[in-house]
Motif scaffolding. Structure first.
Motif, PDB file in Angstrom:
ATOM      1  N   UNK A 274       0.848  -1.187   0.000  1.00  0.00           N
ATOM      2  CA  UNK A 274       0.000   0.000   0.000  1.00  0.00           C
ATOM      3  C   UNK A 274       0.876   1.226   0.000  1.00  0.00           C
ATOM      4  N   UNK A 275       0.293   2.384  -0.156  1.00  0.00           N
ATOM      5  CA  UNK A 275       1.098   3.607  -0.198  1.00  0.00           C
ATOM      6  C   UNK A 275       1.913   3.807   1.082  1.00  0.00           C
ATOM      7  N   UNK A 276       3.126   4.307   0.889  1.00  0.00           N
ATOM      8  CA  UNK A 276       4.070   4.508   1.986  1.00  0.00           C
ATOM      9  C   UNK A 276       4.356   6.004   2.119  1.00  0.00           C
TER      10      UNK A 276
ATOM     11  N   UNK B  99       7.024   8.596   3.327  1.00  0.00           N
ATOM     12  CA  UNK B  99       8.454   8.662   3.650  1.00  0.00           C
ATOM     13  C   UNK B  99       8.684   9.374   4.981  1.00  0.00           C
ATOM     14  N   UNK B 100       9.780   8.995   5.645  1.00  0.00           N
ATOM     15  CA  UNK B 100      10.187   9.621   6.898  1.00  0.00           C
ATOM     16  C   UNK B 100      11.516  10.324   6.631  1.00  0.00           C
ATOM     17  N   UNK B 101      11.585  11.655   6.838  1.00  0.00           N
ATOM     18  CA  UNK B 101      12.835  12.384   6.578  1.00  0.00           C
ATOM     19  C   UNK B 101      13.984  11.878   7.458  1.00  0.00           C
ATOM     20  N   UNK B 102      15.174  11.838   6.890  1.00  0.00           N
ATOM     21  CA  UNK B 102      16.407  11.464   7.584  1.00  0.00           C
ATOM     22  C   UNK B 102      16.345  10.075   8.219  1.00  0.00           C
ATOM     23  N   UNK B 103      15.550   9.193   7.646  1.00  0.00           N
ATOM     24  CA  UNK B 103      15.435   7.829   8.163  1.00  0.00           C
ATOM     25  C   UNK B 103      16.574   6.971   7.620  1.00  0.00           C
ATOM     26  N   UNK B 104      16.900   5.868   8.304  1.00  0.00           N
ATOM     27  CA  UNK B 104      17.891   4.940   7.755  1.00  0.00           C
ATOM     28  C   UNK B 104      17.419   4.418   6.394  1.00  0.00           C
ATOM     29  N   UNK B 105      18.354   4.005   5.559  1.00  0.00           N
ATOM     30  CA  UNK B 105      18.040   3.545   4.213  1.00  0.00           C
ATOM     31  C   UNK B 105      17.019   2.405   4.207  1.00  0.00           C
ATOM     32  N   UNK B 106      17.072   1.524   5.200  1.00  0.00           N
ATOM     33  CA  UNK B 106      16.168   0.372   5.242  1.00  0.00           C
ATOM     34  C   UNK B 106      14.735   0.764   5.584  1.00  0.00           C
ATOM     35  N   UNK B 107      14.545   1.904   6.233  1.00  0.00           N
ATOM     36  CA  UNK B 107      13.200   2.349   6.603  1.00  0.00           C
ATOM     37  C   UNK B 107      12.559   3.029   5.389  1.00  0.00           C
TER      38      UNK B 107
ATOM     39  N   UNK C  35      16.023  -4.574  -3.264  1.00  0.00           N
ATOM     40  CA  UNK C  35      15.124  -3.976  -2.283  1.00  0.00           C
ATOM     41  C   UNK C  35      13.750  -3.766  -2.884  1.00  0.00           C
ATOM     42  N   UNK C  36      12.736  -4.021  -2.074  1.00  0.00           N
ATOM     43  CA  UNK C  36      11.355  -3.843  -2.523  1.00  0.00           C
ATOM     44  C   UNK C  36      11.086  -2.376  -2.818  1.00  0.00           C
ATOM     45  N   UNK C  37      10.367  -2.145  -3.874  1.00  0.00           N
ATOM     46  CA  UNK C  37       9.956  -0.786  -4.224  1.00  0.00           C
ATOM     47  C   UNK C  37       8.780  -0.398  -3.339  1.00  0.00           C
ATOM     48  N   UNK C  38       8.786   0.807  -2.798  1.00  0.00           N
ATOM     49  CA  UNK C  38       7.641   1.226  -1.992  1.00  0.00           C
ATOM     50  C   UNK C  38       6.351   1.127  -2.802  1.00  0.00           C
ATOM     51  N   UNK C  39       5.324   0.529  -2.198  1.00  0.00           N
ATOM     52  CA  UNK C  39       4.039   0.391  -2.866  1.00  0.00           C
ATOM     53  C   UNK C  39       3.906  -0.837  -3.740  1.00  0.00           C
ATOM     54  N   UNK C  40       4.942  -1.686  -3.832  1.00  0.00           N
ATOM     55  CA  UNK C  40       4.876  -2.904  -4.641  1.00  0.00           C
ATOM     56  C   UNK C  40       5.130  -4.122  -3.758  1.00  0.00           C
ATOM     57  N   UNK C  41       4.664  -5.268  -4.178  1.00  0.00           N
ATOM     58  CA  UNK C  41       4.924  -6.510  -3.452  1.00  0.00           C
ATOM     59  C   UNK C  41       3.963  -6.751  -2.309  1.00  0.00           C
TER      60      UNK C  41
ATOM     61  N   UNK D  53       9.506   3.942   5.159  1.00  0.00           N
ATOM     62  CA  UNK D  53       8.557   4.951   5.621  1.00  0.00           C
ATOM     63  C   UNK D  53       7.569   4.328   6.580  1.00  0.00           C
ATOM     64  N   UNK D  54       6.380   4.921   6.642  1.00  0.00           N
ATOM     65  CA  UNK D  54       5.324   4.391   7.505  1.00  0.00           C
ATOM     66  C   UNK D  54       4.080   4.145   6.664  1.00  0.00           C
ATOM     67  N   UNK D  55       3.273   3.185   7.109  1.00  0.00           N
ATOM     68  CA  UNK D  55       2.008   2.874   6.457  1.00  0.00           C
ATOM     69  C   UNK D  55       0.912   2.844   7.520  1.00  0.00           C
ATOM     70  N   UNK D  56      -0.303   3.093   7.095  1.00  0.00           N
ATOM     71  CA  UNK D  56      -1.451   3.015   7.998  1.00  0.00           C
ATOM     72  C   UNK D  56      -2.086   1.638   7.855  1.00  0.00           C
ATOM     73  N   UNK D  57      -2.162   0.922   8.988  1.00  0.00           N
ATOM     74  CA  UNK D  57      -2.767  -0.409   9.006  1.00  0.00           C
ATOM     75  C   UNK D  57      -3.762  -0.490  10.160  1.00  0.00           C
ATOM     76  N   UNK D  58      -5.007  -0.654   9.856  1.00  0.00           N
ATOM     77  CA  UNK D  58      -6.053  -0.809  10.874  1.00  0.00           C
ATOM     78  C   UNK D  58      -6.009   0.304  11.914  1.00  0.00           C
ATOM     79  N   UNK D  59      -5.838   1.516  11.466  1.00  0.00           N
ATOM     80  CA  UNK D  59      -5.838   2.656  12.376  1.00  0.00           C
ATOM     81  C   UNK D  59      -4.536   2.874  13.131  1.00  0.00           C
ATOM     82  N   UNK D  60      -3.507   2.103  12.809  1.00  0.00           N
ATOM     83  CA  UNK D  60      -2.193   2.267  13.449  1.00  0.00           C
ATOM     84  C   UNK D  60      -1.189   2.736  12.413  1.00  0.00           C
TER      85      UNK D  60
END
Length: 184
Positions: A61-63, A65-73, A98-104, A75-82
């Motif tokens: 689902x859509x991600x 991005x989090x500024x200045x995050x480690x390369x592996x992060x 590496x997985x593309x954000x929003x794919x897989x 971003x964040x996603x919304x799942x069931x209100x969390x």
């Protein structure tokens, strides 16, 4: 088929069935506990995540991005209100593909103080392996296969070669060790 050949065939079938039933009773007395893994692919690599630590699998689902995050992060996603942190599994292990954000797929993990999920290219299924399998050492043992020795800082707990479980080989990931760097 003549009568003697048919009688011999029936006798052989009964003997084989008797041996199989006797073996089943012996095996029931020696219960083998299997370790189950969710097998995922990232690029050309295959990883096994301990199934007990997986809460659910979802389509990507859509991600955000989090500024200045480690390369592996990713971003964040919304799942069931969390709000859940999304790590790219391959990136967290220092691997290409590496997985593309929003794919897989997104693999949501159980427990822990922080909500964490892993992004993978695809989920292939569940595999169960006997923990006594010499090709799948404990997390405390060193890996014998140099092909997987460079994966992540201590995040690999073993390797299940092709054929040991009826499928292709995969690297077993120690999730607490993998996540330690990102949750501290």
């Amino acid at each position: 088929m003549n009568g003697a050949a048919e009688a011999a065939r029936r006798r052989a079938l009964r003997e084989a069935r008797t041996r199989a039933l006797a073996g089943r009773d012996r095996a029931a007395g020696q219960r083998v506990t299997l370790r189950s893994f969710l097998v995922c692919a990232c690029g050309e690599d295959r990883y096994g995540l301990p199934l007990a630590q997986v809460a659910q699998v979802l389509p990507a689902r859509p991600v955000t991005a989090v500024p200045d995050a480690p390369d592996a992060l990713l971003g964040v996603v919304a799942l069931s209100g969390r709000v859940v942190s999304l790590l790219g599994l391959a990136r967290a292990l220092g691997r290409p593909g590496a997985a593309e954000p929003g794919a897989g797929h997104i693999v949501v993990l159980r427990g822990g103080a922080a909500a964490v999920a892993l992004a993978v290219d695809r989920v292939e299924g569940v595999v169960a392996i006997a923990p006594s399998d010499p090709d799948l050492p404990n997390a405390t043992e060193s890996l014998l296969d140099p092909a997987v020795a460079g994966l992540g800082p201590g995040a690999v707990s073993g390797y299940a070669p092709a054929g040991t479980h009826g499928g292709d080989g995969f690297v077993a990931v120690d999730l607490p060790r993998l996540l330690r760097r990102y949750l501290s």
